[in-house]
Scaffold this motif. Structure first.
Motif, short mmCIF file in Angstrom:
data_model
loop_
_atom_site.label_atom_id
_atom_site.label_comp_id
_atom_site.label_asym_id
_atom_site.label_seq_id
_atom_site.Cartn_x
_atom_site.Cartn_y
_atom_site.Cartn_z
N PRO A 49 0.82 -1.19 0.00
CA PRO A 49 0.00 0.00 0.00
C PRO A 49 0.87 1.26 0.00
CG PRO A 49 0.09 -0.90 2.20
CD PRO A 49 0.81 -1.88 1.32
N ALA A 50 0.27 2.36 -0.38
CA ALA A 50 1.01 3.61 -0.42
C ALA A 50 1.34 4.08 1.00
CB ALA A 50 0.17 4.68 -1.13
N PRO A 51 2.44 4.80 1.18
CA PRO A 51 2.73 5.37 2.49
C PRO A 51 1.57 6.23 2.98
CG PRO A 51 4.61 5.62 1.02
CD PRO A 51 3.47 5.13 0.18
N ALA A 52 1.34 6.19 4.28
CA ALA A 52 0.19 6.93 4.84
C ALA A 52 0.24 8.41 4.50
CB ALA A 52 0.15 6.73 6.35
N ALA A 68 -7.26 11.22 7.18
CA ALA A 68 -7.35 10.68 5.82
C ALA A 68 -6.83 9.25 5.76
CB ALA A 68 -6.57 11.57 4.86
N SER A 69 -5.74 8.96 6.45
CA SER A 69 -5.14 7.63 6.34
C SER A 69 -5.88 6.59 7.15
CB SER A 69 -3.68 7.67 6.79
OG SER A 69 -3.57 7.96 8.17
N ASP A 70 -6.51 7.00 8.26
CA ASP A 70 -7.10 6.03 9.18
C ASP A 70 -8.62 5.88 9.07
OD1 ASP A 70 -4.48 6.16 10.02
OD2 ASP A 70 -4.96 6.11 12.15
N TYR A 71 -9.30 6.86 8.45
CA TYR A 71 -10.76 6.85 8.55
C TYR A 71 -11.50 7.15 7.25
CZ TYR A 71 -9.48 7.00 13.47
OH TYR A 71 -8.91 6.72 14.69
N THR A 72 -10.80 7.18 6.12
CA THR A 72 -11.49 7.43 4.86
C THR A 72 -11.50 6.16 4.00
OG1 THR A 72 -9.47 8.19 3.73
CG2 THR A 72 -10.80 9.87 4.86
N CYS A 73 -12.36 6.16 2.99
CA CYS A 73 -12.53 4.97 2.16
C CYS A 73 -11.22 4.49 1.54
CB CYS A 73 -13.55 5.25 1.05
SG CYS A 73 -15.23 5.60 1.65
N ASP A 74 -10.36 5.42 1.15
CA ASP A 74 -9.09 5.06 0.51
C ASP A 74 -7.91 5.10 1.46
OD1 ASP A 74 -10.36 4.73 -1.95
OD2 ASP A 74 -10.15 6.86 -2.45
N GLY A 75 -8.17 5.21 2.76
CA GLY A 75 -7.09 5.32 3.73
C GLY A 75 -6.24 4.07 3.79
N GLY A 76 -4.94 4.25 3.85
CA GLY A 76 -4.01 3.13 3.83
C GLY A 76 -3.83 2.45 5.18
N TYR A 77 -4.34 3.06 6.26
CA TYR A 77 -4.19 2.48 7.60
C TYR A 77 -5.55 2.44 8.29
CZ TYR A 77 -1.52 1.11 11.74
OH TYR A 77 -0.99 0.41 12.81
N ASN A 78 -6.57 2.04 7.54
CA ASN A 78 -7.95 2.11 7.99
C ASN A 78 -8.35 0.79 8.65
OD1 ASN A 78 -10.67 2.54 8.33
ND2 ASN A 78 -11.07 3.13 6.22
#
Length: 496
Positions: A126-129, A409-419
């Motif tokens: 995955p992309a960096p957060a 953005a990284s933890d709580y969105t549809c495309d987040g990388g650390y969700n």
């Protein structure tokens, strides 16, 4: 531009109650001819073969192996690192001017090399957060410039470039698949020479470091997940520095050795919103109502933490006065007989204890709880894949970029990388996107808190406590960096 950078810093990072504390720091001008080696105990073994694109990125930055174009200073402002300066050329384009530096493999840090390294980061899976919500393109510009263009205006790009996940490596640091290998290919004062699985790592001083020769000849690292063993290694003189000392072990260390630092770390209960019982918002509400955060702060953390108030804690001093009530919360449903899996990791010893208390609280509310505890590197992939119903996570909200919106953005969105919560809510995505696009200080803070309220309104996350971390520093050590962002620990002036 320096004034603009400091103005953005007021907007983009918290006014912390303290600064980076260089424990025992003194004048580094008396560089020793050879220097002794530092012995360091870290809590988290590599989870991703020391790739800079995931959780291991902070291991590399804390040990002084990797650097990015920028760094964070004590006040959260973007500070020079591999880039000596930068300027904004348009809404979507920034020009970074590189300093004269050398990679640890002896090749020069050139605009082409830096642009190629950033391009690899954009292609990582995955992309960096730090890249959540933004698409960027990096190109060489003349003999010293790197031009970074984003798909939309990004007023926080200099802060974004400070992320440990955007560390710059030489061409030799990437294989044909684009996987990154930092062994001997980074730019920091210490070069990684050997990694033995998940147990040890060896670093040697990089004599051609642009920032000056480190005073320690190298670093011998032990990855000790057990907090009691980590503390004992420090107490018996086996190591010189030990991170994440457990609260229960703090009293066993002399006050001169025990260093407590206020951080922007929040421990939260994350609920899987995509599958399982907590896909039902009424059951998430029931779980949230069952949690007693004060019992965790005073009982488990013995007063070394504050009860959870939100995603941002007291170290983000502007947040409390702007905090908004969560919106759109569902009413609590009946949890009677509902079976849930709850997981956490033992690298931070308080987490299993906190999870045990949560288990009791949830069971009192009617849930049947299966608690699983593993070492983090053996847990992360399952957590990111949504294999648990609930997860207890200690997360530094500013570690990825220094920008308080980035963690949303990284933890709580549809495309987040650390969700880990698997949250995909259109209202949350809109609120986060609005906050990301605002440059004005007050308006961006307001938008960030509105997004926090929208996230808390889903009950995907229940903030538990806001932590202070304890680092063990032997009396013989000078220059240890006690960083509220937990990005740094050793640098050129760290020695014993």
């Amino acid at each position: 531009m320096r004034r603009l950078h400091h103005l953005l810093a007021l907007l983009l990072a918290p006014a912390l109650t303290g600064c980076f504390a260089a424990d025992g720091a003194d004048d580094a001008s008396g560089d020793r001819a050879s220097g002794s080696r530092l012995r360091v105990a870290l809590a988290f073994p590599p989870a991703e073969h020391l790739s800079p694109y995931g959780a291991d990125a902070t291991i590399l930055s804390r040990l002084g192996v990797t650097e990015s174009l920028t760094a964070l200073d004590a006040n959260g402002a973007a500070a020079p690192a591999l880039a000596a300066s930068w300027r904004r050329e348009s809404d979507r384009t920034w020009l970074f001017t590189l300093r004269d530096a050398t990679f640890q493999d002896g090749t020069a840090v050139t605009p082409a090399a830096v642009a190629a390294s950033l391009t690899h980061a954009t292609e990582a899976k995955p992309a960096p957060a730090a890249l959540t919500g933004v698409t960027l393109k990096a190109t060489a510009d003349g003999s010293t410039g790197v031009k970074v263009t984003t798909d939309r205006p990004d007023p926080v790009l200099p802060l974004r470039m400070s992320s440990p996940g955007l560390a710059v490596l030489s061409a030799k640091g990437y294989d044909r698949q684009g996987d990154a290998n930092p062994v001997g290919t980074a730019t920091g004062p210490f070069t990684l020479t050997k990694v033995t699985g998940s147990t040890t790592a060896t670093l040697d001083r990089f004599d051609d470091y642009w920032g000056g020769r480190a005073q320690s000849a190298g670093i011998d690292v032990k990855f000790i997940a057990d907090g009691t063993a980590r503390t004992a290694a420090l107490r018996t003189g086996e190591v010189d520095l030990a991170e994440a000392i457990p609260v229960a072990q703090a009293a066993s260390l002399d006050t001169a050795t025990r260093k407590e630092t206020a951080t922007t770390r929040t421990t939260s209960l994350l609920l899987n919103t995509a599958s399982g019982p907590f896909a039902n918002p009424k059951l998430r509400a029931a779980a949230r109502e069952a949690v007693d955060t004060a019992a965790l702060a005073e009982g488990v953390y013995e007063g070394h933490a504050d009860a959870g108030a939100g995603i941002y804690g007291p170290a983000v001093t502007w947040a409390e006065g702007k905090r908004k009530q969560p919106t759109g919360r569902a009413g609590a449903g009946s949890a009677k007989g509902t079976k849930v899996s709850l997981a956490t990791y033992d690298n931070r010893p308080e987490l299993p204890e906190a999870a045990q208390v949560l288990k009791q609280q949830l069971e009192k509310a009617g849930f049947t709880v299966d608690l699983q505890v593993r070492e983090y590197s053996r847990l992360e992939s399952d957590a990111l894949d949504g294999k648990f119903d609930a997860f207890v996570l200690a997360r530094n909200t500013l570690v990825d970029t220094g920008d308080p919106v980035a963690v949303l953005a990284s933890d709580y969105t549809c495309d987040g990388g650390y969700n880990i919560a698997q949250l995909c809510d259109q209202g949350v995505d809109r609120a986060v996107a609005e906050a990301e696009g605002i440059a004005d200080t007050g308006r961006r803070e307001d938008a960030a808190m509105a997004a926090e309220a929208a996230i808390l309104g889903t009950d995907a996350v229940v903030p538990l406590v806001h932590q202070r971390v304890i680092t063990g520093v032997a009396p013989s050590v000078r220059g240890a960096l006690l960083d509220p962002y937990e990005r740094t620990l050793v640098a050129t002036g760290t020695r014993r």
